[in-house]
Design a protein around this motif. Structure first.
Motif, short mmCIF file in Angstrom:
data_model
loop_
_atom_site.label_atom_id
_atom_site.label_comp_id
_atom_site.label_asym_id
_atom_site.label_seq_id
_atom_site.Cartn_x
_atom_site.Cartn_y
_atom_site.Cartn_z
N GLY A 63 -17.96 -36.42 18.50
CA GLY A 63 -19.38 -36.36 18.16
C GLY A 63 -19.63 -36.69 16.70
O GLY A 63 -20.55 -37.44 16.36
N SER A 84 -11.73 -31.87 20.32
CA SER A 84 -11.94 -33.32 20.40
C SER A 84 -13.41 -33.66 20.58
O SER A 84 -13.88 -34.69 20.07
CB SER A 84 -11.11 -33.91 21.54
N TYR A 85 -14.17 -32.81 21.29
CA TYR A 85 -15.60 -33.06 21.46
C TYR A 85 -16.30 -33.09 20.10
O TYR A 85 -17.16 -33.93 19.84
CB TYR A 85 -16.25 -31.98 22.33
N TRP A 86 -15.92 -32.15 19.26
CA TRP A 86 -16.54 -32.07 17.93
C TRP A 86 -16.16 -33.28 17.07
O TRP A 86 -17.01 -33.84 16.38
CB TRP A 86 -16.12 -30.76 17.27
N THR A 91 -15.02 -26.49 30.04
CA THR A 91 -15.42 -27.02 28.73
C THR A 91 -16.52 -28.08 28.83
O THR A 91 -17.01 -28.54 27.80
CB THR A 91 -14.22 -27.62 27.98
N PHE A 151 -9.56 -29.88 24.04
CA PHE A 151 -10.77 -30.53 24.54
C PHE A 151 -11.97 -30.20 23.65
O PHE A 151 -12.72 -31.09 23.23
CB PHE A 151 -11.06 -30.09 25.98
N ILE A 152 -12.15 -28.91 23.36
CA ILE A 152 -13.30 -28.48 22.56
C ILE A 152 -13.23 -29.08 21.16
O ILE A 152 -14.24 -29.56 20.61
CB ILE A 152 -13.37 -26.95 22.51
N MET A 187 -18.94 -29.57 25.94
CA MET A 187 -18.89 -30.99 25.56
C MET A 187 -20.29 -31.51 25.28
O MET A 187 -20.51 -32.20 24.26
CB MET A 187 -18.23 -31.81 26.66
N LEU A 193 -21.04 -32.65 21.43
CA LEU A 193 -21.28 -34.06 21.15
C LEU A 193 -22.60 -34.24 20.43
O LEU A 193 -22.71 -34.99 19.45
CB LEU A 193 -21.26 -34.87 22.45
#
Length: 230
Positions: free
Chosen positions: A143, A138-140, A13, A135-136, A17, A21
């Motif tokens: 960001g 949370s990155y969004w 991922t 994870f994916i 990320m 982000l």
């Protein structure tokens, strides 16, 4: 088990990320420029993981209440997720309590990673897919939060940033066109122009979508034979 799952899920991922982000920051600034409060972008990112549709939603929330247009537009933009769901039916079997979140958090990127990731023998497949999705997602969210904060404190003139939405769809259109999917892209563009001329800028969207759906459904075999269908 969780630690092993995290170690397996995180590395694939990392490239996502970087992209999420940056796009999330753009989204947060864009939402601020539209006039939404600072909490709106991260909140929508958390509860509405829909990629480009989130950009559109920011505009829809400022316009006249039109649920039919919002539903049709969402299906047109994110309808491919229906097929992602079908493809993941077997993989999501036996995921138990994790299944609702795996379904909710499925986007293009999590679909690809969860379909292709190599899970070492003995590891919990369900946990690995859960952490990939988490994870994916949370990155969004992160960001979007950063973009909202930057948009709240930035002092430069952001006039014209709203063009980012048009630019996003233009890039998607050109990407599909350059991949060789020229017939659907060209037909869709022509239908939109004709409906714009006939119905005007305030009412052309829904007729355009309806005509596109009918044409692509009726002539889908023709497009398949051409190898020119998305």
């Amino acid at each position: 088990m969780h630690k092993e799952a995290i170690h397996t899920a995180f590395p694939p991922t990392i490239p996502i990320m970087a992209g999420f982000l940056f796009l999330g920051i753009t989204y947060g600034i864009y939402m601020h420029e539209l006039g939404h409060p600072a909490y709106f972008a991260p909140l929508m990112a958390a509860i509405m993981l829909a990629g480009s549709m989130e950009f559109v939603a920011g505009v829809l929330l400022l316009g006249t209440f039109n649920p039919l247009a919002a539903i049709i537009m969402t299906l047109m933009i994110n309808g491919r997720h229906l097929f992602y769901g079908i493809a993941m039916l077997d993989r999501f079997k036996g995921t138990g309590k994790l299944k609702p979140y795996l379904i909710y958090g499925m986007c293009d990127e999590s679909f690809v990673v969860n379909q292709t990731i190599h899970i070492p023998e003995g590891q919990n497949k369900n946990l690995v897919m859960f952490y990939v999705t988490l994870f994916i997602h949370s990155y969004w969210v992160v960001g979007s939060l950063l973009g909202s904060l930057i948009g709240s404190f930035i002092i430069i003139d952001l006039t014209g940033l709203e063009f980012v939405l048009a630019a996003l769809f233009l890039v998607i259109f050109l990407d599909e066109f350059l991949k060789g999917k020229r017939a659907p892209a060209t037909i869709g563009m022509m239908i939109s122009i004709i409906c714009l001329m006939v119905f005007g800028k305030d009412y052309f969207l829904i007729p355009s979508f309806i005509v596109m759906i009918v044409i692509f459904f009726v002539f889908q075999r023709y497009f398949i034979r051409l190898g020119d269908t998305s």
